[in-house]
Scaffold this motif. Structure first.
Motif, PDB file in Angstrom:
ATOM      1  N   GLU A   1       0.978  -1.408   0.073  1.00  0.00           N
ATOM      2  CA  GLU A   1       0.015  -0.064  -0.004  1.00  0.00           C
ATOM      3  C   GLU A   1       0.924   1.303   0.175  1.00  0.00           C
ATOM      4  O   GLU A   1       0.564   2.162  -0.758  1.00  0.00           O
ATOM      5  N   GLN A   2       2.005   1.338   0.600  1.00  0.00           N
ATOM      6  CA  GLN A   2       3.028   2.121   0.941  1.00  0.00           C
ATOM      7  C   GLN A   2       3.406   2.663  -0.627  1.00  0.00           C
ATOM      8  O   GLN A   2       3.425   4.012  -1.149  1.00  0.00           O
ATOM      9  N   GLY A   3       3.615   1.420  -1.366  1.00  0.00           N
ATOM     10  CA  GLY A   3       4.174   1.606  -2.595  1.00  0.00           C
ATOM     11  C   GLY A   3       3.376   2.335  -3.771  1.00  0.00           C
ATOM     12  O   GLY A   3       3.661   3.365  -4.493  1.00  0.00           O
ATOM     13  N   LYS A   4       1.880   1.796  -3.730  1.00  0.00           N
ATOM     14  CA  LYS A   4       0.922   2.457  -4.294  1.00  0.00           C
ATOM     15  C   LYS A   4       0.751   3.853  -4.110  1.00  0.00           C
ATOM     16  O   LYS A   4       0.667   4.696  -4.827  1.00  0.00           O
ATOM     17  N   SER A   5       0.710   4.172  -2.903  1.00  0.00           N
ATOM     18  CA  SER A   5       0.538   5.622  -2.485  1.00  0.00           C
ATOM     19  C   SER A   5       1.414   6.669  -3.016  1.00  0.00           C
ATOM     20  O   SER A   5       1.193   7.506  -3.582  1.00  0.00           O
ATOM     21  N   TYR A   6       2.673   6.043  -2.978  1.00  0.00           N
ATOM     22  CA  TYR A   6       3.850   6.833  -3.351  1.00  0.00           C
ATOM     23  C   TYR A   6       3.904   7.122  -4.758  1.00  0.00           C
ATOM     24  O   TYR A   6       4.181   8.192  -5.439  1.00  0.00           O
ATOM     25  N   LEU A   7       3.462   6.034  -5.540  1.00  0.00           N
ATOM     26  CA  LEU A   7       3.451   6.173  -6.865  1.00  0.00           C
ATOM     27  C   LEU A   7       2.413   7.326  -7.431  1.00  0.00           C
ATOM     28  O   LEU A   7       2.531   8.059  -8.404  1.00  0.00           O
ATOM     29  N   ARG A   8       1.317   7.031  -6.607  1.00  0.00           N
ATOM     30  CA  ARG A   8       0.284   8.108  -7.062  1.00  0.00           C
ATOM     31  C   ARG A   8       0.589   9.513  -6.741  1.00  0.00           C
ATOM     32  O   ARG A   8       0.444  10.371  -7.515  1.00  0.00           O
ATOM     33  N   HIS A   9       1.414   9.611  -5.642  1.00  0.00           N
ATOM     34  CA  HIS A   9       2.097  11.113  -5.344  1.00  0.00           C
ATOM     35  C   HIS A   9       3.165  11.551  -6.208  1.00  0.00           C
ATOM     36  O   HIS A   9       3.652  12.720  -6.016  1.00  0.00           O
ATOM     37  N   GLN A  10       3.816  10.439  -7.155  1.00  0.00           N
ATOM     38  CA  GLN A  10       4.639  11.007  -7.925  1.00  0.00           C
ATOM     39  C   GLN A  10       4.034  11.567  -9.347  1.00  0.00           C
ATOM     40  O   GLN A  10       4.955  11.874 -10.319  1.00  0.00           O
ATOM     41  N   ALA A  11       2.774  11.569  -9.371  1.00  0.00           N
ATOM     42  CA  ALA A  11       1.986  12.242 -10.526  1.00  0.00           C
ATOM     43  C   ALA A  11       2.579  13.924 -10.576  1.00  0.00           C
ATOM     44  O   ALA A  11       3.131  14.430  -9.601  1.00  0.00           O
ATOM     45  N   PHE A  12       2.449  14.480 -11.914  1.00  0.00           N
ATOM     46  CA  PHE A  12       2.887  15.866 -12.067  1.00  0.00           C
ATOM     47  C   PHE A  12       2.294  16.636 -11.027  1.00  0.00           C
ATOM     48  O   PHE A  12       1.131  16.604 -10.671  1.00  0.00           O
ATOM     49  N   PHE A  13       3.320  17.329 -10.575  1.00  0.00           N
ATOM     50  CA  PHE A  13       2.696  18.480  -9.895  1.00  0.00           C
ATOM     51  C   PHE A  13       3.544  19.758  -9.711  1.00  0.00           C
ATOM     52  O   PHE A  13       4.739  19.648  -9.932  1.00  0.00           O
TER      53      PHE A  13
END
Lengths: 264, 274
Positions: free
Chosen positions: B56-68
Protein backbone atom coordinates in the motif's frame (compact mmCIF):
# COMPACT_ATOMS: atom_id res chain seq x y z
CA UNK A 1 42.37 33.85 -12.24
CA UNK A 2 41.96 30.16 -11.46
CA UNK A 3 41.68 30.86 -7.74
CA UNK A 4 39.05 33.53 -8.29
CA UNK A 5 37.20 31.25 -10.71
CA UNK A 6 37.14 28.57 -8.04
CA UNK A 7 35.69 31.02 -5.51
CA UNK A 8 33.02 32.14 -8.00
CA UNK A 9 32.07 28.55 -8.78
CA UNK A 10 31.93 27.77 -5.06
CA UNK A 11 29.59 30.68 -4.29
CA UNK A 12 27.42 29.63 -7.22
CA UNK A 13 27.30 25.98 -6.16
CA UNK A 14 26.63 26.58 -2.46
CA UNK A 15 23.94 29.22 -2.90
CA UNK A 16 22.11 27.55 -5.77
CA UNK A 17 22.19 24.13 -4.13
CA UNK A 18 21.04 25.53 -0.81
CA UNK A 19 18.23 27.66 -2.19
CA UNK A 20 17.04 25.59 -5.14
CA UNK A 21 17.15 22.25 -3.39
CA UNK A 22 16.76 22.90 0.35
CA UNK A 23 14.96 26.22 0.89
CA UNK A 24 12.90 26.81 -2.22
CA UNK A 25 12.88 30.53 -1.42
CA UNK A 26 14.36 31.77 -4.72
CA UNK A 27 15.88 34.44 -2.47
CA UNK A 28 19.55 33.78 -1.72
CA UNK A 29 20.35 33.19 -5.40
CA UNK A 30 19.32 36.78 -6.18
CA UNK A 31 22.02 39.27 -7.24
CA UNK A 32 21.52 41.32 -4.08
CA UNK A 33 22.66 38.34 -1.99
CA UNK A 34 25.33 36.64 -4.11
CA UNK A 35 27.05 39.85 -5.25
CA UNK A 36 28.04 41.00 -1.71
CA UNK A 37 29.16 37.46 -0.81
CA UNK A 38 31.35 37.29 -3.93
CA UNK A 39 32.75 40.70 -3.05
CA UNK A 40 33.52 39.51 0.48
CA UNK A 41 35.39 36.43 -0.79
CA UNK A 42 37.38 38.45 -3.32
CA UNK A 43 38.38 41.10 -0.79
CA UNK A 44 36.13 44.03 -1.70
CA UNK A 45 32.92 43.72 0.28
CA UNK A 46 31.77 47.28 -0.36
CA UNK A 47 31.95 47.05 -4.17
CA UNK A 48 30.07 43.77 -3.93
CA UNK A 49 27.24 45.35 -1.93
CA UNK A 50 26.92 48.37 -4.22
CA UNK A 51 27.00 46.19 -7.34
CA UNK A 52 24.44 43.92 -5.74
CA UNK A 53 22.02 46.84 -5.64
CA UNK A 54 22.46 47.76 -9.30
CA UNK A 55 22.47 44.14 -10.51
CA UNK A 56 19.26 43.46 -8.58
CA UNK A 57 17.56 46.40 -10.29
CA UNK A 58 18.69 45.09 -13.69
CA UNK A 59 17.57 41.52 -13.13
CA UNK A 60 14.40 42.28 -11.16
CA UNK A 61 12.38 42.67 -14.33
CA UNK A 62 13.64 39.38 -15.71
CA UNK A 63 12.06 36.45 -13.90
CA UNK A 64 11.92 32.83 -14.91
CA UNK A 65 8.49 32.29 -16.40
CA UNK A 66 8.06 28.95 -18.12
CA UNK A 67 11.71 28.06 -17.61
CA UNK A 68 13.07 30.40 -20.30
CA UNK A 69 15.53 32.94 -18.91
CA UNK A 70 17.68 35.05 -21.26
CA UNK A 71 20.63 35.07 -18.85
CA UNK A 72 21.10 33.31 -15.54
CA UNK A 73 21.03 36.12 -12.92
CA UNK A 74 23.03 34.26 -10.27
CA UNK A 75 26.07 33.35 -12.36
CA UNK A 76 26.03 36.63 -14.31
CA UNK A 77 26.04 38.63 -11.05
CA UNK A 78 28.86 36.62 -9.49
CA UNK A 79 31.01 36.99 -12.60
CA UNK A 80 30.25 40.69 -13.02
CA UNK A 81 31.41 41.38 -9.45
CA UNK A 82 34.51 39.20 -9.88
CA UNK A 83 35.62 40.97 -13.07
CA UNK A 84 34.99 44.41 -11.66
CA UNK A 85 36.98 43.74 -8.50
CA UNK A 86 39.84 41.78 -10.09
CA UNK A 87 40.41 43.95 -13.17
CA UNK A 88 39.46 47.24 -11.60
CA UNK A 89 37.05 47.61 -14.48
CA UNK A 90 33.85 49.64 -14.42
CA UNK A 91 30.60 47.96 -13.46
CA UNK A 92 29.35 48.23 -17.03
CA UNK A 93 32.43 46.46 -18.36
CA UNK A 94 32.05 43.73 -15.74
CA UNK A 95 28.42 43.25 -16.70
CA UNK A 96 29.28 43.19 -20.41
CA UNK A 97 31.60 40.25 -19.76
CA UNK A 98 29.15 38.56 -17.39
CA UNK A 99 26.07 38.61 -19.63
CA UNK A 100 27.37 36.19 -22.30
CA UNK A 101 28.45 33.77 -19.56
CA UNK A 102 25.02 34.08 -17.98
CA UNK A 103 23.48 33.25 -21.34
CA UNK A 104 25.74 30.20 -21.79
CA UNK A 105 24.86 29.04 -18.26
CA UNK A 106 21.18 29.42 -19.11
CA UNK A 107 21.58 27.22 -22.24
CA UNK A 108 23.51 24.61 -20.26
CA UNK A 109 20.76 24.60 -17.66
CA UNK A 110 18.15 23.86 -20.34
CA UNK A 111 20.40 21.21 -21.86
CA UNK A 112 20.88 19.51 -18.51
CA UNK A 113 17.16 19.66 -17.75
CA UNK A 114 16.41 17.81 -21.02
CA UNK A 115 19.27 15.32 -20.95
CA UNK A 116 19.58 14.51 -17.24
CA UNK A 117 16.44 15.45 -15.28
CA UNK A 118 13.81 14.05 -17.68
CA UNK A 119 15.37 10.59 -18.26
CA UNK A 120 15.62 10.13 -14.49
CA UNK A 121 11.83 10.43 -14.00
CA UNK A 122 11.07 6.68 -14.41
CA UNK A 123 13.91 5.87 -12.03
CA UNK A 124 12.33 8.02 -9.28
CA UNK A 125 8.95 6.38 -9.85
CA UNK A 126 10.51 2.96 -9.36
CA UNK A 127 12.57 3.98 -6.35
CA UNK A 128 9.60 5.69 -4.62
CA UNK A 129 7.72 2.39 -4.66
CA UNK A 130 10.68 0.36 -3.46
CA UNK A 131 12.35 2.39 -0.74
CA UNK A 132 11.38 5.94 0.25
CA UNK A 133 14.39 6.54 2.48
CA UNK A 134 16.72 5.66 -0.37
CA UNK A 135 14.56 7.88 -2.61
CA UNK A 136 15.17 10.90 -0.35
CA UNK A 137 18.90 10.35 0.11
CA UNK A 138 19.47 9.78 -3.59
CA UNK A 139 17.49 12.92 -4.40
CA UNK A 140 19.84 14.95 -2.19
CA UNK A 141 22.97 13.40 -3.71
CA UNK A 142 21.80 13.52 -7.32
CA UNK A 143 20.79 17.16 -6.87
CA UNK A 144 24.28 18.02 -5.65
CA UNK A 145 25.92 16.23 -8.58
CA UNK A 146 23.39 17.82 -10.92
CA UNK A 147 24.38 21.26 -9.59
CA UNK A 148 28.10 20.53 -9.87
CA UNK A 149 27.86 20.41 -13.66
CA UNK A 150 26.85 24.06 -14.16
CA UNK A 151 29.31 25.05 -11.40
CA UNK A 152 32.07 23.35 -13.41
CA UNK A 153 30.88 25.08 -16.58
CA UNK A 154 31.04 28.39 -14.76
CA UNK A 155 34.55 27.66 -13.46
CA UNK A 156 35.76 26.95 -17.01
CA UNK A 157 34.05 30.07 -18.35
CA UNK A 158 35.69 32.35 -15.79
CA UNK A 159 39.12 30.68 -15.76
CA UNK A 160 39.58 29.96 -19.47
CA UNK A 161 37.10 32.22 -21.22
CA UNK A 162 33.66 31.79 -22.61
CA UNK A 163 34.83 31.22 -26.24
CA UNK A 164 35.68 27.56 -25.63
CA UNK A 165 32.20 26.88 -24.27
CA UNK A 166 30.55 28.68 -27.13
CA UNK A 167 32.66 26.61 -29.55
CA UNK A 168 31.50 23.47 -27.76
CA UNK A 169 27.87 24.50 -28.15
CA UNK A 170 28.57 25.30 -31.81
CA UNK A 171 30.11 21.86 -32.53
CA UNK A 172 26.68 20.33 -31.96
CA UNK A 173 24.73 20.54 -35.22
CA UNK A 174 21.90 23.04 -35.01
CA UNK A 175 19.23 20.36 -35.22
CA UNK A 176 20.49 18.66 -32.05
CA UNK A 177 19.90 21.77 -29.93
CA UNK A 178 16.55 22.42 -31.66
CA UNK A 179 15.54 18.80 -31.13
CA UNK A 180 16.53 18.79 -27.45
CA UNK A 181 14.66 22.02 -26.82
CA UNK A 182 11.60 20.60 -28.59
CA UNK A 183 11.89 17.41 -26.52
CA UNK A 184 12.12 19.43 -23.32
CA UNK A 185 8.95 21.31 -24.24
CA UNK A 186 7.07 18.12 -25.06
CA UNK A 187 8.16 16.38 -21.82
CA UNK A 188 5.43 18.32 -20.02
CA UNK A 189 2.92 16.40 -22.15
CA UNK A 190 4.08 13.15 -20.48
CA UNK A 191 3.44 14.56 -17.01
CA UNK A 192 -0.01 15.79 -18.05
CA UNK A 193 -0.78 12.50 -19.83
CA UNK A 194 -0.05 10.52 -16.66
CA UNK A 195 -2.14 12.95 -14.62
CA UNK A 196 -5.01 12.86 -17.14
CA UNK A 197 -5.05 9.06 -17.26
CA UNK A 198 -5.18 8.99 -13.44
CA UNK A 199 -8.15 11.31 -13.06
CA UNK A 200 -10.00 10.51 -16.29
CA UNK A 201 -13.71 9.95 -15.76
CA UNK A 202 -15.71 9.14 -18.89
CA UNK A 203 -18.90 10.75 -17.55
CA UNK A 204 -17.36 14.19 -17.07
CA UNK A 205 -14.32 13.84 -19.34
CA UNK A 206 -15.67 16.52 -21.65
CA UNK A 207 -14.79 19.11 -18.99
CA UNK A 208 -11.16 18.65 -20.01
CA UNK A 209 -12.10 20.40 -23.25
CA UNK A 210 -14.14 23.04 -21.46
CA UNK A 211 -11.02 23.99 -19.53
CA UNK A 212 -8.93 23.79 -22.68
CA UNK A 213 -11.23 26.06 -24.66
CA UNK A 214 -11.47 28.62 -21.85
CA UNK A 215 -7.67 28.85 -21.77
CA UNK A 216 -6.82 28.45 -25.47
CA UNK A 217 -9.63 30.50 -27.07
CA UNK A 218 -10.61 32.94 -24.34
CA UNK A 219 -7.14 33.23 -22.72
CA UNK A 220 -8.66 33.32 -19.24
CA UNK A 221 -6.47 33.10 -16.12
CA UNK A 222 -6.41 29.79 -14.30
CA UNK A 223 -8.14 31.43 -11.33
CA UNK A 224 -11.03 32.59 -13.53
CA UNK A 225 -11.34 29.12 -15.03
CA UNK A 226 -11.26 27.57 -11.55
CA UNK A 227 -14.13 29.80 -10.41
CA UNK A 228 -16.22 28.77 -13.43
CA UNK A 229 -15.42 25.10 -12.83
CA UNK A 230 -16.30 25.37 -9.15
CA UNK A 231 -19.60 27.06 -10.06
CA UNK A 232 -20.49 24.13 -12.31
CA UNK A 233 -19.38 21.67 -9.65
CA UNK A 234 -21.47 23.34 -6.94
CA UNK A 235 -24.55 23.37 -9.17
CA UNK A 236 -23.98 19.71 -9.91
CA UNK A 237 -23.46 18.98 -6.23
CA UNK A 238 -26.79 20.49 -5.17
CA UNK A 239 -28.72 18.93 -8.05
CA UNK A 240 -27.38 15.54 -7.11
CA UNK A 241 -28.05 16.25 -3.45
CA UNK A 242 -31.71 16.93 -4.26
CA UNK A 243 -31.85 13.70 -6.23
CA UNK A 244 -30.39 11.73 -3.34
CA UNK A 245 -32.70 13.41 -0.83
CA UNK A 246 -35.64 12.58 -3.07
CA UNK A 247 -34.52 8.99 -3.35
CA UNK A 248 -34.19 8.54 0.38
CA UNK A 249 -37.53 10.24 0.92
CA UNK A 250 -39.15 7.87 -1.53
CA UNK A 251 -37.54 4.80 -0.04
CA UNK A 252 -38.68 5.93 3.41
CA UNK A 253 -42.24 6.03 2.09
CA UNK A 254 -41.45 2.95 0.03
CA UNK A 255 -44.27 0.81 1.38
CA UNK A 256 -47.05 3.21 0.51
CA UNK A 257 -45.66 3.85 -2.93
CA UNK A 258 -45.54 0.20 -3.96
CA UNK A 259 -48.67 0.47 -6.04
CA UNK A 260 -47.58 3.55 -7.87
CA UNK A 261 -44.26 1.99 -8.87
CA UNK A 262 -46.01 -0.51 -11.09
CA UNK A 263 -47.72 2.32 -12.86
CA UNK A 264 -44.41 3.95 -13.85
CA UNK B 1 -5.12 28.97 14.05
CA UNK B 2 -6.11 26.00 16.15
CA UNK B 3 -2.54 24.93 16.74
CA UNK B 4 -2.96 23.40 20.16
CA UNK B 5 -5.73 21.00 19.25
CA UNK B 6 -3.42 18.69 17.29
CA UNK B 7 -2.36 15.37 18.72
CA UNK B 8 1.43 14.95 19.18
CA UNK B 9 1.50 12.63 16.17
CA UNK B 10 -0.29 15.12 13.94
CA UNK B 11 2.06 17.84 15.10
CA UNK B 12 5.12 15.72 14.35
CA UNK B 13 3.84 14.89 10.86
CA UNK B 14 2.92 18.50 10.09
CA UNK B 15 6.36 19.60 11.20
CA UNK B 16 7.99 17.01 8.94
CA UNK B 17 5.87 18.10 5.97
CA UNK B 18 6.82 21.71 6.69
CA UNK B 19 10.57 21.04 6.58
CA UNK B 20 10.34 18.73 3.61
CA UNK B 21 8.19 21.19 1.63
CA UNK B 22 11.21 23.48 1.38
CA UNK B 23 12.85 20.95 -0.94
CA UNK B 24 10.36 22.00 -3.59
CA UNK B 25 12.72 21.94 -6.56
CA UNK B 26 14.54 18.73 -5.63
CA UNK B 27 15.35 17.04 -8.97
CA UNK B 28 12.91 19.31 -10.82
CA UNK B 29 12.15 18.04 -14.33
CA UNK B 30 9.90 19.20 -17.14
CA UNK B 31 7.94 15.94 -17.03
CA UNK B 32 7.03 15.87 -13.32
CA UNK B 33 8.20 19.26 -11.97
CA UNK B 34 7.74 19.24 -8.16
CA UNK B 35 6.52 15.63 -7.85
CA UNK B 36 9.62 14.36 -6.04
CA UNK B 37 9.21 16.85 -3.23
CA UNK B 38 5.50 16.10 -2.94
CA UNK B 39 6.26 12.38 -2.59
CA UNK B 40 8.82 13.22 0.13
CA UNK B 41 6.22 15.31 1.98
CA UNK B 42 3.79 12.41 1.92
CA UNK B 43 6.29 9.90 3.34
CA UNK B 44 5.59 10.70 7.04
CA UNK B 45 1.83 10.60 6.34
CA UNK B 46 1.84 7.28 4.48
CA UNK B 47 4.23 5.67 6.95
CA UNK B 48 2.04 6.59 9.90
CA UNK B 49 -1.12 5.35 8.16
CA UNK B 50 0.23 2.07 6.76
CA UNK B 51 3.23 1.22 8.97
CA UNK B 52 3.46 -2.44 7.95
CA UNK B 53 1.80 -2.50 4.54
CA UNK B 54 4.69 -2.21 2.07
CA UNK B 55 2.45 -2.77 -0.93
CA UNK B 56 0.00 0.00 0.00
CA UNK B 57 2.91 2.35 0.75
CA UNK B 58 4.38 1.74 -2.71
CA UNK B 59 1.03 2.34 -4.41
CA UNK B 60 0.47 5.58 -2.49
CA UNK B 61 3.93 6.90 -3.30
CA UNK B 62 3.43 6.11 -6.98
CA UNK B 63 0.21 8.16 -6.94
CA UNK B 64 2.03 11.12 -5.42
CA UNK B 65 4.72 10.85 -8.11
CA UNK B 66 2.20 12.39 -10.52
CA UNK B 67 2.97 15.73 -12.16
CA UNK B 68 2.77 18.53 -9.60
CA UNK B 69 3.57 22.21 -9.91
CA UNK B 70 2.59 25.32 -8.00
CA UNK B 71 4.22 28.17 -6.10
CA UNK B 72 6.24 26.95 -3.10
CA UNK B 73 3.80 28.48 -0.56
CA UNK B 74 0.46 26.98 -1.58
CA UNK B 75 2.49 23.78 -2.00
CA UNK B 76 2.15 23.32 1.78
CA UNK B 77 -1.57 24.17 1.73
CA UNK B 78 -2.16 21.39 -0.80
CA UNK B 79 0.16 19.06 1.13
CA UNK B 80 -1.79 19.71 4.36
CA UNK B 81 -5.08 19.10 2.57
CA UNK B 82 -3.68 15.91 1.05
CA UNK B 83 -2.55 14.76 4.50
CA UNK B 84 -6.15 15.17 5.71
CA UNK B 85 -7.52 13.40 2.62
CA UNK B 86 -5.09 10.48 2.96
CA UNK B 87 -6.28 10.03 6.56
CA UNK B 88 -9.90 10.09 5.44
CA UNK B 89 -9.09 7.66 2.65
CA UNK B 90 -7.88 5.15 5.21
CA UNK B 91 -11.13 5.71 7.09
CA UNK B 92 -12.94 4.92 3.83
CA UNK B 93 -14.40 8.39 3.39
CA UNK B 94 -12.72 9.48 0.15
CA UNK B 95 -11.10 7.58 -2.72
CA UNK B 96 -7.80 7.91 -4.56
CA UNK B 97 -9.34 9.68 -7.56
CA UNK B 98 -10.69 12.49 -5.35
CA UNK B 99 -7.23 13.10 -3.90
CA UNK B 100 -5.65 13.26 -7.37
CA UNK B 101 -8.44 15.53 -8.59
CA UNK B 102 -8.19 17.96 -5.72
CA UNK B 103 -4.42 18.23 -6.19
CA UNK B 104 -4.84 18.77 -9.94
CA UNK B 105 -7.61 21.31 -9.45
CA UNK B 106 -5.70 23.42 -6.93
CA UNK B 107 -2.23 23.64 -8.45
CA UNK B 108 -3.07 25.95 -11.36
CA UNK B 109 -5.07 28.69 -9.64
CA UNK B 110 -2.88 28.73 -6.52
CA UNK B 111 0.25 29.05 -8.66
CA UNK B 112 -1.21 32.07 -10.43
CA UNK B 113 -2.33 33.77 -7.24
CA UNK B 114 0.80 33.23 -5.19
CA UNK B 115 3.26 33.83 -8.06
CA UNK B 116 1.89 37.31 -8.57
CA UNK B 117 1.68 38.03 -4.84
CA UNK B 118 5.25 36.96 -4.03
CA UNK B 119 7.02 37.92 -7.26
CA UNK B 120 5.20 41.14 -8.08
CA UNK B 121 4.42 42.44 -4.61
CA UNK B 122 6.59 41.10 -1.79
CA UNK B 123 9.76 40.68 -3.84
CA UNK B 124 9.50 44.10 -5.44
CA UNK B 125 8.91 45.79 -2.09
CA UNK B 126 11.71 43.86 -0.34
CA UNK B 127 14.12 44.49 -3.20
CA UNK B 128 13.18 48.17 -3.24
CA UNK B 129 14.09 48.57 0.43
CA UNK B 130 17.23 46.46 0.03
CA UNK B 131 18.48 48.26 -3.08
CA UNK B 132 18.19 51.61 -1.31
CA UNK B 133 20.41 50.44 1.57
CA UNK B 134 22.85 48.43 -0.54
CA UNK B 135 23.50 51.23 -3.02
CA UNK B 136 24.99 53.14 -0.07
CA UNK B 137 27.20 50.15 0.67
CA UNK B 138 25.12 48.96 3.63
CA UNK B 139 25.02 45.14 3.98
CA UNK B 140 21.89 45.49 6.14
CA UNK B 141 20.01 45.72 2.83
CA UNK B 142 20.92 42.14 1.92
CA UNK B 143 19.97 40.86 5.37
CA UNK B 144 16.63 42.68 5.22
CA UNK B 145 15.98 41.22 1.76
CA UNK B 146 16.52 37.67 3.04
CA UNK B 147 14.31 38.34 6.07
CA UNK B 148 11.50 40.05 4.18
CA UNK B 149 11.40 37.85 1.11
CA UNK B 150 12.92 34.55 2.30
CA UNK B 151 12.02 33.96 5.93
CA UNK B 152 8.47 35.30 5.50
CA UNK B 153 7.88 32.53 2.94
CA UNK B 154 8.64 29.91 5.57
CA UNK B 155 6.27 31.57 8.03
CA UNK B 156 3.53 31.64 5.39
CA UNK B 157 4.22 28.00 4.56
CA UNK B 158 3.68 26.90 8.15
CA UNK B 159 0.29 28.62 8.44
CA UNK B 160 -0.84 27.53 4.98
CA UNK B 161 0.01 23.94 5.88
CA UNK B 162 -2.19 24.09 8.97
CA UNK B 163 -4.97 25.85 7.08
CA UNK B 164 -4.95 23.09 4.44
CA UNK B 165 -5.02 20.35 7.05
CA UNK B 166 -7.80 21.96 9.11
CA UNK B 167 -9.92 22.64 6.04
CA UNK B 168 -9.44 19.08 4.78
CA UNK B 169 -10.41 17.48 8.07
CA UNK B 170 -13.50 19.58 8.77
CA UNK B 171 -14.76 19.72 5.18
CA UNK B 172 -14.48 16.00 4.50
CA UNK B 173 -16.18 15.13 7.79
CA UNK B 174 -19.10 17.45 7.03
CA UNK B 175 -19.58 15.99 3.57
CA UNK B 176 -19.15 12.42 4.74
CA UNK B 177 -21.72 12.80 7.47
CA UNK B 178 -24.21 14.14 4.94
CA UNK B 179 -23.69 10.99 2.85
CA UNK B 180 -22.75 12.86 -0.30
CA UNK B 181 -19.22 11.57 -0.86
CA UNK B 182 -19.97 9.99 -4.23
CA UNK B 183 -21.44 13.28 -5.43
CA UNK B 184 -18.42 15.16 -4.15
CA UNK B 185 -16.13 12.77 -6.03
CA UNK B 186 -17.91 13.57 -9.28
CA UNK B 187 -17.71 17.29 -8.59
CA UNK B 188 -13.99 17.02 -7.82
CA UNK B 189 -13.55 15.28 -11.20
CA UNK B 190 -15.29 18.16 -12.97
CA UNK B 191 -12.97 20.75 -11.43
CA UNK B 192 -9.87 18.55 -11.76
CA UNK B 193 -10.42 17.78 -15.44
CA UNK B 194 -11.29 21.40 -16.28
CA UNK B 195 -8.08 22.61 -14.67
CA UNK B 196 -5.95 19.93 -16.34
CA UNK B 197 -7.48 20.95 -19.67
CA UNK B 198 -6.68 24.60 -18.99
CA UNK B 199 -3.11 23.80 -17.92
CA UNK B 200 -2.65 21.64 -21.01
CA UNK B 201 -3.57 24.62 -23.16
CA UNK B 202 -1.06 26.80 -21.31
CA UNK B 203 1.83 24.42 -20.81
CA UNK B 204 1.88 21.61 -23.40
CA UNK B 205 3.50 22.82 -26.56
CA UNK B 206 4.58 21.06 -29.74
CA UNK B 207 7.01 23.54 -31.30
CA UNK B 208 6.16 22.91 -34.95
CA UNK B 209 8.15 25.03 -37.34
CA UNK B 210 7.34 23.37 -40.65
CA UNK B 211 7.06 25.34 -43.84
CA UNK B 212 6.19 23.67 -47.14
CA UNK B 213 6.89 25.48 -50.35
CA UNK B 214 4.88 23.81 -53.06
CA UNK B 215 5.37 26.35 -55.83
CA UNK B 216 9.08 26.90 -55.29
CA UNK B 217 8.50 30.66 -55.56
CA UNK B 218 8.47 33.49 -53.03
CA UNK B 219 5.15 33.72 -51.27
CA UNK B 220 4.20 30.12 -51.97
CA UNK B 221 5.05 28.92 -48.47
CA UNK B 222 2.52 27.00 -46.45
CA UNK B 223 3.08 27.29 -42.69
CA UNK B 224 1.70 23.99 -41.43
CA UNK B 225 1.59 25.06 -37.78
CA UNK B 226 -0.63 28.04 -38.55
CA UNK B 227 -3.09 25.90 -40.49
CA UNK B 228 -3.35 23.36 -37.68
CA UNK B 229 -3.75 26.12 -35.09
CA UNK B 230 -6.48 27.77 -37.13
CA UNK B 231 -8.39 24.48 -37.04
CA UNK B 232 -7.96 24.19 -33.27
CA UNK B 233 -5.37 26.15 -31.23
CA UNK B 234 -2.63 23.84 -30.01
CA UNK B 235 -4.15 20.91 -31.92
CA UNK B 236 -0.88 18.96 -31.99
CA UNK B 237 -0.40 19.35 -28.24
CA UNK B 238 -3.84 17.86 -27.56
CA UNK B 239 -3.23 15.03 -30.03
CA UNK B 240 0.17 14.32 -28.44
CA UNK B 241 -1.41 14.30 -24.98
CA UNK B 242 -4.17 11.87 -25.91
CA UNK B 243 -1.81 9.61 -27.86
CA UNK B 244 0.29 9.45 -24.68
CA UNK B 245 -2.81 8.81 -22.53
CA UNK B 246 -3.73 5.96 -24.90
CA UNK B 247 -0.23 4.51 -24.70
CA UNK B 248 -0.29 4.70 -20.88
CA UNK B 249 -3.64 2.90 -20.80
CA UNK B 250 -2.08 0.22 -23.04
CA UNK B 251 0.62 -0.26 -20.41
CA UNK B 252 3.59 1.58 -21.91
CA UNK B 253 6.16 2.65 -19.30
CA UNK B 254 7.24 6.30 -18.78
CA UNK B 255 10.79 5.30 -19.84
CA UNK B 256 9.48 4.27 -23.24
CA UNK B 257 7.43 7.46 -23.57
CA UNK B 258 10.40 9.67 -22.70
CA UNK B 259 12.64 7.81 -25.15
CA UNK B 260 9.89 8.13 -27.76
CA UNK B 261 9.66 11.91 -27.23
CA UNK B 262 13.45 12.26 -27.65
CA UNK B 263 13.40 10.25 -30.89
CA UNK B 264 10.39 12.16 -32.20
CA UNK B 265 11.96 15.54 -31.36
CA UNK B 266 15.40 14.72 -32.80
CA UNK B 267 14.05 13.13 -35.99
CA UNK B 268 11.65 16.04 -36.36
CA UNK B 269 14.46 18.56 -35.90
CA UNK B 270 16.68 16.70 -38.40
CA UNK B 271 13.90 16.82 -40.97
CA UNK B 272 13.37 20.51 -40.22
CA UNK B 273 9.86 20.10 -38.85
CA UNK B 274 10.67 21.68 -35.46
Amino acid sequence: MVGAALKCALVYFVFVYLDDRWLGWQTITRPIVVAPITGLLLGDFKTGIIMGASLESIFMGISAIGGAVPADATSASIIAVAFTILNGASQEAGLAIAMPIGAVMSSFGALEMALVAAPLVPYWEKLAQEDMNKFCVQNYIFSAVYQLIPAAVMFIAVAYGVEGLNNFLNILPGWVMTGLNAASGMMTAIGFAILTSMIWDAEVGIFFFVGYVLAAYLHLDTLAIAILAVAVAITMFFNNKKLIDLKSELSAKGVENKGEEDFF
Amino acid sequence: MATNTYTPEEKAILRKIFFRSHRCFMMFSMAKMEANCFTMCMQPVIESLYPDDREEQGKSYLRHQAFFNTHTNPFTFIAGLTYAMEKERKAGKVDEATIDNVKAALMGPTAGMFDSFWFNAVRVISAGIAIGLCSQGNFLGTILFVLLYGVTQSVAKWYLLQAGYNLGTSFIDTVFNSGLVSVLTKCASVVGLTMVGAMTANMVNVPLNWVINTTGKEGGEVVVGNILNSIFPGLLGVILLFVLVGLIKKGYRPTQLIAGIFVLALVGALLGIF
